[in-house]
Structure formats: structure tokens, C-alpha cells
Enzyme design. Structure first.
Site, PDB file in Angstrom:
ATOM      1  N   GLY A  25       0.730  -1.021   0.004  1.00 10.79           N
ATOM      2  CA  GLY A  25       0.335   0.184   0.053  1.00 10.79           C
ATOM      3  C   GLY A  25       0.650   1.340  -0.515  1.00 10.79           C
ATOM      4  N   ASN A  48      -8.034   3.860   8.770  1.00  8.52           N
ATOM      5  CA  ASN A  48      -7.514   3.130   9.472  1.00  8.52           C
ATOM      6  C   ASN A  48      -7.086   2.905  10.157  1.00  8.52           C
ATOM      7  OD1 ASN A  48      -5.551   4.922   7.993  1.00  8.52           O
ATOM      8  ND2 ASN A  48      -4.367   3.754   9.673  1.00  8.52           N
ATOM      9  N   GLN A  74      -7.343   0.097   3.273  1.00  9.61           N
ATOM     10  CA  GLN A  74      -8.815  -0.500   4.368  1.00  9.61           C
ATOM     11  C   GLN A  74     -10.186  -1.062   3.649  1.00  9.61           C
ATOM     12  OE1 GLN A  74      -8.324  -1.369   7.903  1.00  9.61           O
ATOM     13  NE2 GLN A  74      -5.638  -0.794   7.483  1.00  9.61           N
ATOM     14  N   SER A  93      -3.709  -3.050  -0.604  1.00  9.33           N
ATOM     15  CA  SER A  93      -2.517  -3.736  -0.360  1.00  9.33           C
ATOM     16  C   SER A  93      -2.430  -5.475   0.246  1.00  9.33           C
ATOM     17  CB  SER A  93      -2.646  -3.377   1.333  1.00  9.33           C
ATOM     18  OG  SER A  93      -0.683  -3.996   1.749  1.00  9.33           O
ATOM     19  N   ALA A  94      -2.036  -6.257  -0.229  1.00 12.65           N
ATOM     20  CA  ALA A  94      -2.950  -7.520  -0.065  1.00 12.65           C
ATOM     21  C   ALA A  94      -2.627  -8.357   1.422  1.00 12.65           C
ATOM     22  CB  ALA A  94      -1.558  -8.652  -0.940  1.00 12.65           C
ATOM     23  N   CYS A 126       1.882   1.881  12.757  1.00 11.29           N
ATOM     24  CA  CYS A 126       2.992   2.719  12.071  1.00 11.29           C
ATOM     25  C   CYS A 126       3.386   3.572  13.114  1.00 11.29           C
ATOM     26  CB  CYS A 126       2.894   3.413  10.575  1.00 11.29           C
ATOM     27  SG  CYS A 126       2.237   3.051   9.687  1.00 11.29           S
TER      28      CYS A 126
HETATM   29  N1  PLP Z   1      -2.979   3.053   3.915  1.00 14.93           N
HETATM   30  C1  PLP Z   1      -3.466   2.788   4.376  1.00 14.93           C
HETATM   31  C2  PLP Z   1      -5.363   3.304   4.976  1.00 14.93           C
HETATM   32  C3  PLP Z   1      -3.304   1.767   5.515  1.00 14.93           C
HETATM   33  O1  PLP Z   1      -3.955   0.902   6.780  1.00 14.93           O
HETATM   34  C4  PLP Z   1      -1.932   1.364   5.457  1.00 14.93           C
HETATM   35  C5  PLP Z   1      -1.911  -0.004   6.627  1.00 14.93           C
HETATM   36  O2  PLP Z   1      -0.868   0.654   7.932  1.00 14.93           O
HETATM   37  C6  PLP Z   1      -0.687   1.026   4.400  1.00 14.93           C
HETATM   38  C7  PLP Z   1      -1.659   2.733   3.684  1.00 14.93           C
HETATM   39  C8  PLP Z   1       0.175   1.172   3.930  1.00 14.93           C
HETATM   40  O3  PLP Z   1       0.718  -0.405   3.601  1.00 14.93           O
HETATM   41  P1  PLP Z   1       1.049  -0.986   3.298  1.00 14.93           P
HETATM   42  O4  PLP Z   1       1.432  -1.358   5.122  1.00 14.93           O
HETATM   43  O5  PLP Z   1       1.200  -2.702   2.457  1.00 14.93           O
HETATM   44  O6  PLP Z   1       2.527  -0.881   3.072  1.00 14.93           O
END
Ligand code: PLP
Length: 392
Positions: free
Chosen positions: A76, A156, A184, A204-205, A330
Site C-alpha cells: 500500500g 484505518n 482498508q 495491500s494484500a 506505524c
Molecule cells: N494505507 C492505509 C490506509 C493503511 O492502513 C496502510 C497499512 O497500515 C497502508 C496504506 C500501508 O500499506 P502497506 O503496509 O502495504 O505498505
């Protein structure tokens, strides 16, 4: 799922999900006997390419797009970076103005901060008390220099679903490229590129029982942007590098399963989520639900439980075998109040007293009852030693 995960209760599906056993099975041959490079012409390569294209088709069908509009990425974060930087650098001479919201994931916000340092102008739109972006604010923020609008499909941390179709209509009227982070939502609620009026979507898988480190971007035919990685001719020259075939196959399988289960899972999760939410709000005093009361993801609960640090709740729940979160994965570990919660008007001290519980396909009614019972016990214990807590 193994015995250890069976005994523990996992309530952090917005952070990641376990890989579905059928997904693992689908991936395995592509590490060993079907290991070909999809760019090669012999049978090994052709087999890999055909499996990859099958996965592309599965994702395209799931979102009502064309297979050639899908580019696989490393996840993602890369999809968000690709969408925003790709359009920004293509259209820079048109004025360099981008509109986004204050509650985006860091993958969008940090990309915008980077662009700001490199001469672009970014408008970060506010949201209301539920975390909803007002389409009228989008309309008002548009100038003749606006090249891109990026608003997430659902948040998220609080699960609020944004009025993407309406915002997309506005973007289209002004001929501005529109991106939405759907990380999400894929596999949780319907995602249809035409109904949503979007030009780009990020996926994102690992949020839908696929492997980590693989994702995709949907790019509507005709969308103008620069390539993300330069090198070979893979992914129609939009993203160079030998494709991660086993993971792409796994992603395709995960999407197929998620779509086949979508209606049932959504109903089931909504029911379990509402049960748990009710128990928390009625059985634990001084609690408040964050996010939209109805326009929200089926598995998301975010509550403020006053006078206790979110980190203490997470650690204490973990000791009891329950995996939860204070917000986005994060930012956990940092004591900064969540930018999402402060943007919806939660006071910083209450934002630090918030807990996110996100349910998934493995969550049972028994899990919900155990989580509610244990949470009550943990909160009573923590409030007993909290200098700020006074019983009302
Ligand atoms: N965008 C959103 C809304 C997310 O919740 C996340 C992951 O927490 C990401 C982007 C990032 O995705 P990835 O973990 O595959 O890099």
C-alpha cells in the site's frame, strides 16, 4: 491458524491479517517448480506469466476494472507513493497544487510533505467530528493549479468511510485526477472504480489475508503519470523490476476468497462489532466511541477510555492474550496523540487514552465476550492506580 494464535485473541486486523491457508497453498508452487521469470519466453516463464495475469484479472474483476489498469507494487505504501508522485511529477508545470485530508495514512501524508519540500503546494482538508471529509470543502479548495485530489476510501484508525463517489464527481467536473487509498476497504466493503468515480486506487494484500509486501495500484486508462521505478519493461513500463510472482498469485487468491465471502463477512462482522461496542460503552464508564456511527468499516471499533494511557491498555490486554492497538501500527510506540483523533476534535489527552479493536474473519462471538470481560477487568485494574480517574 496455529495453536498459539488459537489461544490468543487477535483484534488487530486493521494492522495485518494472517495469510489464509488456501492462499499459502496457491503460492507454494511458484517458489519451487513454477519459479520462472514472467519476462522469459520458455515454458517456465510462460507459466509464471499466465499465473500472474490470472491474479491481475481476479483483482480487476473484483473492482470492476480492466486487467491492464492494474499495476502490482510492493504494498500500500508504494501504491500511495506511486499515485501521488506519479501524477505530481507528470503535471508539475500545471501548477503543482494537491488536495488531501488531515486524516490520511502516513503513506499519503509523508509523500505530500516530501512534495511540499520540493515545490508543490498541498491543502490538507479538515474533517468533521466523525472523520468525514465534506465534498463542499474539496470543491472550495480547487484552484486552477490543482492537479490531484487524494482522499482515502476509509480511515484505518476510526473506520470512517469517506464520500468518495461525490468527491470523484467534483474531481471529474474539474478534470482533476482523483486517487483514493483503498487499503482498508478491499475485501471489507464493495469497491467499484466506476461507482466511486476514481482514477487511481491503492491496495495491500496483507489486510485481506494475503501476504505482506505485495499490493497494487489501479490506474484508470488514460490517466497521465510518470513511472515509479525505471528499468525493465515490466508492468507496461510503469513499474520496472522482476515481478514477485508467488506473492502476486497469493494476492489474487486472497482477493478471490475475500470477494466470495464479502457479503457474509460484512454482515457477521457488523453484528459482532456492534455487540462489542455496546458492551464497552454500557459496561465501562467514561467511554466514547470515535468515528462515524454508521458510515464505517464493519470490523472497526475505536473508543476513548478516559484516564488510562492507550499504551498501558494494549500492554495489559497483551498480557491477557488479546492483541489490540492504540491507533495505526506505524505510530504505536510513539507517545504522540493520533493525528486522526485530534483532527476529529478529540483532546490530545483523550486521544492518548484510545483503543482500536479491529475484528476479522476469524473473530467469534466467544472472542467478543472474552474481550469485553477482560477489557473490563483491565480497565478496573488500571483505573485503580490512575491518579486522574474519579468514579462518576
Ligand atoms: N494505507 C492505509 C490506509 C493503511 O492502513 C496502510 C497499512 O497500515 C497502508 C496504506 C500501508 O500499506 P502497506 O503496509 O502495504 O505498505
Amino acid at each position: 491458524m496455529n495453536n498459539i494464535t488459537k489461544k490468543r485473541i487477535y483484534m488487530d486486523c486493521a494492522a495485518t491479517t494472517p495469510v489464509h491457508p488456501d492462499v499459502v497453498q496457491a503460492m507454494l508452487p511458484f517458489f519451487t517448480e513454477n519459479f520462472g521469470n514472467p519476462s522469459t519466453v520458455h515454458s517456465f516463464g510462460r507459466e509464471a506469466k499466465s499465473a500472474m495475469e490470472e491474479a491481475r484479472e481476479k483483482l480487476a474483476n473484483a473492482i470492476f476494472a480492466k486487467p491492464e489498469e492494474i499495476v502490482f507494487t510492493s504494498g500500500g505504501t508504494e501504491a500511495d507513493n506511486f499515485a501521488i508522485k506519479g501524477v505530481a511529477y507528470f503535471d508539475k508545470n500545471k501548477g503543482g497544487h494537491i488536495i488531501t485530508s488531515k486524516i490520511e495514512h502516513h503513506a499519503v501524508l509523508e509523500t505530500c510533505h516530501f512534495l511540499e519540500k520540493n515545490g508543490f503546494t498541498i491543502t490538507y482538508l479538515p474533517v468533521d467530528e466523525y472523520g468525514t471529509v465534506n465534498p463542499e470543502d474539496v470543491q472550495k479548495a480547487i484552484t486552477d493549479k490543482t492537479i490531484l485530489i487524494s482522499i482515502m476510501h476509509a480511515n484505518n484508525e476510526i473506520g470512517t468511510i469517506e464520500p468518495i463517489a461525490e468527491i470523484g464527481k467534483i474531481a471529474r467536473k474539474h478534470n482533476i485526477t482523483f486517487h483514493s487509498d483503498a487499503v482498508q476497504t478491499l475485501g471489507s466493503i464493495p469497491v467499484n472504480v466506476d461507482e466511486l468515480n476514481v482514477d487511481m486506487l491503492s491496495f495491500s494484500a496483507h489486510k485481506l489475508y494475503g501476504p505482506k509486501g505485495i499490493g497494487a495500484i489501479y490506474i484508470r486508462k488514460g490517466t497521465k503519470m510518470v513511472s515509479f521505478l525505471h528499468g525493465g519493461e515490466q508492468e507496461r513500463r510503469r513499474r520496472a523490476g522482476t515481478e514477485n510472482v508467488p506473492y502476486i498469485v497469493g494476492f489474487g487468491k486472497a482477493v478471490e476468497i475475500a470477494i466470495s465471502e464479502l457479503v457474509q463477512k460484512r454482515e457477521n462482522l457488523t453484528c459482532l462489532r456492534d455487540k462489542l461496542t455496546n458492551r464497552i460503552l454500557t459496561e465501562i464508564e467514561q467511554t466514547k466511541l470515535n468515528g462515524h456511527p454508521t458510515a464505517k468499516l464493519p470490523g472497526h471499533i475505536n473508543v476513548t477510555i478516559k484516564h488510562i494511557e492507550g499504551e498501558s491498555m494494549v500492554l495489559n490486554l497483551d498480557m491477557e492474550g488479546i492483541a489490540a492497538s492504540t491507533g495505526s501500527a506505524c505510530s504505536s510506540g510513539s507517545l504522540e496523540a493520533s493525528h486522526v483523533l485530534t483532527s476529529i476534535g478529540v483532546a490530545p489527552e483523550d486521544a492518548r487514552s484510545s483503543l482500536r479493536l479491529t475484528l476479522g474473519r476469524q473473530t467469534t462471538e466467544d472472542n467478543i465476550n472474552k474481550v469485553a470481560d477482560i477489557l473490563k477487568k483491565v480497565i478496573t485494574r488500571l483505573r485503580a492506580i490512575s491518579p486522574l480517574y474519579k468514579k462518576r
